[in-house]
Design a protein around this motif. Structure first.
Motif, PDB file in Angstrom:
ATOM      1  N   PHE A   1      51.027  42.357  -4.376  1.00  0.00           N
ATOM      2  CA  PHE A   1      50.097  42.293  -5.507  1.00  0.00           C
ATOM      3  C   PHE A   1      48.874  41.482  -5.094  1.00  0.00           C
ATOM      4  CE2 PHE A   1      53.191  38.893  -6.012  1.00  0.00           C
ATOM      5  CZ  PHE A   1      52.413  37.761  -6.220  1.00  0.00           C
ATOM      6  N   SER A   2      47.770  41.682  -5.774  1.00  0.00           N
ATOM      7  CA  SER A   2      46.490  41.094  -5.381  1.00  0.00           C
ATOM      8  C   SER A   2      46.454  39.596  -5.662  1.00  0.00           C
ATOM      9  CB  SER A   2      45.343  41.783  -6.124  1.00  0.00           C
ATOM     10  OG  SER A   2      45.229  43.117  -5.707  1.00  0.00           O
ATOM     11  N   VAL A   3      45.730  38.901  -4.789  1.00  0.00           N
ATOM     12  CA  VAL A   3      45.550  37.457  -4.919  1.00  0.00           C
ATOM     13  C   VAL A   3      44.106  37.131  -4.561  1.00  0.00           C
ATOM     14  CG1 VAL A   3      46.202  35.190  -4.017  1.00  0.00           C
ATOM     15  CG2 VAL A   3      47.949  36.911  -4.381  1.00  0.00           C
ATOM     16  N   ASN A   4      43.492  36.240  -5.328  1.00  0.00           N
ATOM     17  CA  ASN A   4      42.157  35.738  -5.021  1.00  0.00           C
ATOM     18  C   ASN A   4      42.281  34.330  -4.434  1.00  0.00           C
ATOM     19  OD1 ASN A   4      40.957  38.039  -6.345  1.00  0.00           O
ATOM     20  ND2 ASN A   4      41.392  37.018  -8.297  1.00  0.00           N
ATOM     21  N   VAL A   5      41.494  34.067  -3.408  1.00  0.00           N
ATOM     22  CA  VAL A   5      41.523  32.752  -2.765  1.00  0.00           C
ATOM     23  C   VAL A   5      40.125  32.155  -2.792  1.00  0.00           C
ATOM     24  CG1 VAL A   5      41.873  31.508  -0.589  1.00  0.00           C
ATOM     25  CG2 VAL A   5      43.519  33.230  -1.314  1.00  0.00           C
ATOM     26  N   TYR A   6      40.067  30.859  -3.097  1.00  0.00           N
ATOM     27  CA  TYR A   6      38.816  30.119  -3.255  1.00  0.00           C
ATOM     28  C   TYR A   6      38.822  28.931  -2.287  1.00  0.00           C
ATOM     29  CZ  TYR A   6      35.765  26.636  -5.638  1.00  0.00           C
ATOM     30  OH  TYR A   6      34.829  25.685  -5.962  1.00  0.00           O
ATOM     31  N   VAL A   7      37.698  28.709  -1.591  1.00  0.00           N
ATOM     32  CA  VAL A   7      37.543  27.566  -0.686  1.00  0.00           C
ATOM     33  C   VAL A   7      36.203  26.911  -0.984  1.00  0.00           C
ATOM     34  CG1 VAL A   7      37.506  26.785   1.713  1.00  0.00           C
ATOM     35  CG2 VAL A   7      38.827  28.820   1.106  1.00  0.00           C
ATOM     36  N   ASP A   8      36.192  25.578  -1.135  1.00  0.00           N
ATOM     37  CA  ASP A   8      34.906  24.893  -1.275  1.00  0.00           C
ATOM     38  C   ASP A   8      34.891  23.581  -0.491  1.00  0.00           C
ATOM     39  OD1 ASP A   8      35.775  22.619  -2.797  1.00  0.00           O
ATOM     40  OD2 ASP A   8      35.375  23.589  -4.697  1.00  0.00           O
ATOM     41  N   ILE A   9      33.683  23.125  -0.178  1.00  0.00           N
ATOM     42  CA  ILE A   9      33.465  21.823   0.438  1.00  0.00           C
ATOM     43  C   ILE A   9      32.313  21.147  -0.312  1.00  0.00           C
ATOM     44  CG2 ILE A   9      34.253  22.553   2.722  1.00  0.00           C
ATOM     45  CD1 ILE A   9      31.323  22.739   3.564  1.00  0.00           C
ATOM     46  N   ASN A  10      32.178  19.832  -0.109  1.00  0.00           N
ATOM     47  CA  ASN A  10      31.047  19.134  -0.721  1.00  0.00           C
ATOM     48  C   ASN A  10      30.226  18.409   0.342  1.00  0.00           C
ATOM     49  OD1 ASN A  10      32.356  16.733  -0.108  1.00  0.00           O
ATOM     50  ND2 ASN A  10      32.574  16.055  -2.229  1.00  0.00           N
ATOM     51  N   GLY A  11      29.284  17.594  -0.087  1.00  0.00           N
ATOM     52  CA  GLY A  11      28.350  16.950   0.837  1.00  0.00           C
ATOM     53  C   GLY A  11      28.909  15.777   1.598  1.00  0.00           C
ATOM     54  N   GLN A  12      30.149  15.375   1.312  1.00  0.00           N
ATOM     55  CA  GLN A  12      30.735  14.262   2.062  1.00  0.00           C
ATOM     56  C   GLN A  12      30.932  14.588   3.542  1.00  0.00           C
ATOM     57  OE1 GLN A  12      33.930  13.821  -1.027  1.00  0.00           O
ATOM     58  NE2 GLN A  12      33.679  11.651  -0.562  1.00  0.00           N
ATOM     59  N   TRP A  13      30.826  15.841   3.886  1.00  0.00           N
ATOM     60  CA  TRP A  13      30.955  16.235   5.288  1.00  0.00           C
ATOM     61  C   TRP A  13      29.734  15.819   6.116  1.00  0.00           C
ATOM     62  CZ3 TRP A  13      34.874  19.811   7.326  1.00  0.00           C
ATOM     63  CH2 TRP A  13      35.882  20.098   6.397  1.00  0.00           C
ATOM     64  N   VAL A  14      28.606  15.488   5.474  1.00  0.00           N
ATOM     65  CA  VAL A  14      27.381  15.198   6.232  1.00  0.00           C
ATOM     66  C   VAL A  14      26.860  13.780   6.020  1.00  0.00           C
ATOM     67  CG1 VAL A  14      26.665  17.612   6.358  1.00  0.00           C
ATOM     68  CG2 VAL A  14      25.906  16.195   4.428  1.00  0.00           C
ATOM     69  N   SER A  15      27.607  12.932   5.333  1.00  0.00           N
ATOM     70  CA  SER A  15      27.166  11.552   5.143  1.00  0.00           C
ATOM     71  C   SER A  15      28.328  10.694   4.660  1.00  0.00           C
ATOM     72  CB  SER A  15      26.023  11.475   4.114  1.00  0.00           C
ATOM     73  OG  SER A  15      25.675  10.131   3.855  1.00  0.00           O
ATOM     74  N   GLY A  16      28.338   9.449   5.104  1.00  0.00           N
ATOM     75  CA  GLY A  16      29.327   8.502   4.630  1.00  0.00           C
ATOM     76  C   GLY A  16      28.888   7.754   3.391  1.00  0.00           C
ATOM     77  N   ASN A  17      27.718   8.089   2.880  1.00  0.00           N
ATOM     78  CA  ASN A  17      27.182   7.444   1.676  1.00  0.00           C
ATOM     79  C   ASN A  17      27.179   8.458   0.543  1.00  0.00           C
ATOM     80  OD1 ASN A  17      25.656   6.282  -0.355  1.00  0.00           O
ATOM     81  ND2 ASN A  17      24.062   5.503   1.014  1.00  0.00           N
ATOM     82  N   ARG A  18      27.972   8.222  -0.472  1.00  0.00           N
ATOM     83  CA  ARG A  18      28.083   9.182  -1.577  1.00  0.00           C
ATOM     84  C   ARG A  18      26.783   9.330  -2.360  1.00  0.00           C
ATOM     85  NH1 ARG A  18      33.701   9.331  -4.727  1.00  0.00           N
ATOM     86  NH2 ARG A  18      35.063   9.876  -2.981  1.00  0.00           N
ATOM     87  N   GLY A  19      25.861   8.377  -2.201  1.00  0.00           N
ATOM     88  CA  GLY A  19      24.589   8.479  -2.891  1.00  0.00           C
ATOM     89  C   GLY A  19      23.525   9.238  -2.121  1.00  0.00           C
ATOM     90  N   SER A  20      23.836   9.669  -0.913  1.00  0.00           N
ATOM     91  CA  SER A  20      22.842  10.379  -0.095  1.00  0.00           C
ATOM     92  C   SER A  20      22.379  11.664  -0.765  1.00  0.00           C
ATOM     93  CB  SER A  20      23.431  10.716   1.275  1.00  0.00           C
ATOM     94  OG  SER A  20      23.693   9.559   2.023  1.00  0.00           O
TER      95      SER A  20
END
Length: 828
Positions: A160-179
């Motif tokens: 039966f059919s299945v949908n798969v979702y993948v996401d990332i955020n900006g933490q991959w490019v900076s150690g500062n969450r305010g960047s």
């Protein structure tokens, strides 16, 4: 191409037996380093993390059409969803059946079962989903290893059919969450076959070149790529995830309101539908989708090279003109990269099982990506360089006493990478930028800036670093000398062309002859072997011979009775007259006597050989306890003891075979006619020992093997008598040169620790051997020194495969003790 894979091993490469607390996901260099913490629990229990433990925005979910069920698979995407079963939301959060994880040297897999919807008319077997993370280790292709990118493949099997979702955020490019970050989506076709790709490109709005925050890079662009037929969307996490949960798809829209990483957290998502119910047969349908993750930086570091402070570009730019070009190649190269990595993992499993057990297979598999995850390839094919970060302990750049414990991994996997690690240290010192006569501790106080220490005030470990680099230098030379494929120190060394580049302007180990073999582009030529190996060794040593001699002369003056100073175990503090440190220096002098043979310097051969022979006699007198039961921590510290891990080098460099029938086959002498150069008539330091077997007396091996058995704790062998903590790298160095029974006991203790430790970061090398196996204070994690876990493997192939034969006396001694014990019981 010669594939060194046993079919059974290939099938069982992912049959993991240990349950470590953390597993590698996407681990390629110090800045592209994503792990799963709490790995003994389901993968949706926590967010994935950077190696420091900082949580990363990375989530994967599955949804079943028409069922209103959404299933978290990795990360806590359900934090953005409502968990109450309210029909108004349009979805219900459920959790799949988690089948567990498995791993090999390059791959980590997670498997799940998704139940069939109630409306499904066919047999209600669940869909099986597997998340397969591949960071390929390719010892036959430095070109591929230099690419800072990894794969994620989602496999689906069911009806039966299945949908798969993948996401990332900006933490991959900076150690500062305010960047503040910016992003875009690019779409492109590949060649004439119509296959296309979609790529999210994310970076800081204002990059801070060659800067870190919380150990993460503040420059570079993350490329997150998928096939063109998936859906995409960029937007606020709290909107995208619920929308997918309701609809099972994405809108192919881009929120272009650039903002801070956690300001209405922007995420960058792909969604794929697996149409598995299209199958008309009774056999479940299968499908898959592949994503890639890459962090592109140019420059990768700055380095005080011979020409001055230089921005160093990535090595992959030597073969590819742009980021898009290398990443298109990387995406389309998946099958080849996976095959090469599988070849490595399968051979590693075979060799590790022969050297230890199933537990040892898992330990070295868990180690491999961690070692290379501290490195970055740079330079050019004529002069390749491998840069290394001293991860977590202090961030030093190219630390010699971090390379040293890691070097068994490189000798086993690809010795040329060890040469590329040593090259920048040699180049910098030869250029006159380092003022001291001893080997430098590191190239810079903090990665990625190798600005050197022109004031000579790097961390003071002079004997440690001189001994380390001399031992590694000879080990590297020995790896070049073998006459048959079976005698090579790495099973991949003999593959490829045996041509030699005599150009003095190029590296002795250049990549200018990268080859295509069996239709596979970008393979290395052979490493050493026969006449080529001798020529490469001479070219390499001749260029820097004055340095090797300078470092050795420092040891001659100061190693026999070490002054108050640090060893590599600097967390334990400085100490004078360290027994283990003195042994390292003496072995370094001995190594120099054989390095001198390479350039036909008979006078140096004789001089350093005689000194080392004299020093080892004195060392035994100074360093062994009065009752002859163990080595002391320091000459003048009676009642102390130490793990004598530097004894490993005596066997690795084949010194223990001297005077045995195996000595003529050991690759530690390029000119056997010089064996009799040591003469008492010309020895100003006293006569050498000519009536002995081996360099370090066998009695030292025997007493240490027995001692380790007596002092081993629940989780391993303590470092010394001062504390109950240990270093896993040194445990494997020490255990490698003990009897089989003692080696097995230590290995079992470490395996138990892996299963039970309360540490919650990538494989720590410093831990308590009692209690919960936790941190002793300092939190070491993800360090490349765990390459020392390969000590068994490297020793099994050393000396043309004869190194372990030279330790057979330890088994004879063990059998004799067992028989004595039995007789004693009968007498009672």
């Amino acid at each position: 191409m010669r594939w060194l894979v046993i079919a059974a091993a290939a099938g069982s490469a992912l049959a993991s037996t240990l349950t470590p607390p953390v597993l590698p996901l996407i681990v390629r260099n110090p800045y592209l380093s994503t792990w799963l913490g709490d790995a003994r629990l389901p993968p949706w229990h926590e967010w994935p993390m950077f190696w420091t433990g900082e949580r990363m925005g990375f989530s994967i979910m599955a949804a079943v059409p028409d069922s209103e069920q959404v299933y978290p698979l990795l990360g806590r995407a359900h934090d953005s969803l409502s968990l109450d079963h309210n029909q108004e939301h349009g979805y219900n959060v459920s959790f799949p059946t988690y089948l567990g994880s498995s791993f090999d040297a390059s791959t980590t897999n997670f498997s799940y079962l998704i139940p069939a919807p109630k409306s499904h008319t066919k047999a209600s077997s669940p869909v099986e989903l597997t998340l397969s993370f591949l960071s390929p280790i390719t010892p036959t292709s430095t070109l591929r290893q230099s690419i800072p990118a990894s794969y994620l493949t989602v496999h689906a099997k069911g009806s039966f059919s299945v949908n798969v979702y993948v996401d990332i955020n900006g933490q991959w490019v900076s150690g500062n969450r305010g960047s503040q970050i910016v992003w875009e989506l690019s779409q492109r076709q590949l060649g004439d076959n119509g296959e296309g790709l979609k790529t999210w490109k994310i970076r800081r709005e204002t990059e801070l070149l060659l800067s870190e925050e919380r150990d993460q890079a503040e420059w570079g662009t993350l490329y997150f790529t998928a096939p063109a037929d998936v859906r995409h969307e960029a937007g606020t996490s709290g909107l995208l995830r619920p929308r997918f949960a309701r609809t099972g798809t994405l809108q192919n829209e881009i929120d272009d309101d650039y903002r801070g990483i956690m300001d209405e957290e922007p995420v960058f998502a792909f969604a794929k539908t697996f149409h598995l119910n299209a199958s008309t047969s009774s056999t479940p349908a299968t499908d898959s989708v592949m994503f890639t993750f890459a962090l592109i930086q140019d420059p990768v570091v700055q380095f005080a090279s011979a020409r001055g402070l230089t921005f160093m570009r990535p090595l992959w730019l030597s073969w590819f003109s742009s980021a898009e070009a290398v990443l298109d190649f990387h995406y389309m190269d998946y099958k080849t990269a996976a095959d090469l990595a599988s070849n490595y993992s399968a051979q590693l499993a075979v060799d590790a099982y022969a050297s230890g057990s199933d537990d040892y297979v898992d330990i070295v598999a868990l180690t491999a990506r961690q070692v290379l995850g501290a490195t970055v390839f740079s330079g050019t094919p004529d002069d390749p360089i491998l840069f290394l970060k001293e991860i977590s302990s202090n961030g030093n750049f190219q630390t010699i006493d971090v390379i040293f414990p890691a070097f068994p991994f490189f000798l086993y996997t690809n010795p040329r990478w060890l040469a590329y690690l040593l090259e920048p240290l040699i180049e910098h010192t030869l250029s006159g930028q380092y003022p001291n006569k001893y080997a430098m501790h590191d190239l810079g106080a903090h990665f990625p800036n190798a600005t050197g220490h022109a004031d000579g005030r790097d961390e003071y470990m002079p004997l440690e670093e001189c001994g380390n680099i001399l031992i590694m230098g000879l080990a590297l030379v020995n790896s070049l000398k073998y006459d048959t494929d079976a005698a090579a120190g790495s099973v991949w060394s003999s593959l490829g062309s045996s041509s030699f580049d005599p150009n003095p302007a190029t590296s002795a180990f250049s990549l200018s002859t990268t080859e295509t073999r069996h239709g596979i582009f970008g393979l290395d030529d052979s490493w050493g072997g026969s006449a080529k190996g001798v020529k490469q060794a001479k070219k390499w040593v001749s260029k820097s011979y004055r340095l090797w001699k300078q470092w050795t002369n420092y040891l001659v003056d100061l190693t026999l009775e070490p002054e108050h100073q640090l060893s590599t175990d600097d967390f334990a503090g400085p100490l004078q007259l360290q027994t283990n440190l003195a042994l390292k220096g003496i072995l370094g002098i001995k190594a120099m006597s054989q390095i001198a043979e390479i350039v036909d310097n008979a006078e140096d051969v004789k001089y350093y050989r005689n000194i080392s022979e004299t020093y080892i006699k004195k060392w035994e007198e100074f360093g062994v306890s009065r009752d002859g039961s163990h080595a002391k921590l320091a000459y003048d510290w009676y009642g102390s003891w130490t793990t004598l891990y530097n004894l490993y080098a005596d066997t690795l460099l084949c010194f223990h075979l001297e005077g045995t029938s195996s000595s003529s086959s050991a690759p530690n002498a390029f000119h056997n006619s010089q064996k009799s150069l040591a003469s008492s008539d010309s020895n100003p330091h006293g006569p050498p020992r000519s009536d002995k077997t081996g360099f370090v007396p066998r009695s030292v091996y025997q007493m240490q093997s027995t001692w380790y058995d007596a002092v081993r704790q629940k989780y391993g062998l303590p470092l010394d008598s001062r504390h109950l903590y240990t270093k896993s790298d040194w445990e494997f160095f020490a255990a490698a040169v003990t009897s089989k029974d003692v080696r097995t006991e230590i290995l079992q203790s470490v395996a138990r620790w892996v299963n039970e430790t309360t540490t919650d970061r990538p494989f720590t090398d410093l831990y308590e051997t009692e209690g919960t196996g936790g941190w002793p204070g300092a939190h070491f994690m993800a360090r490349p020194v765990t390459g020392g876990h390969f000590a068994f493997l490297t020793l099994a192939k050393a000396c043309g495969g004869k190194a372990m034969d030279g330790l057979a006396f330890l088994e004879d001694d063990q059998n004799e003790k067992t028989e004595t014990t039995k007789n004693a019981k009968y007498e009672l």
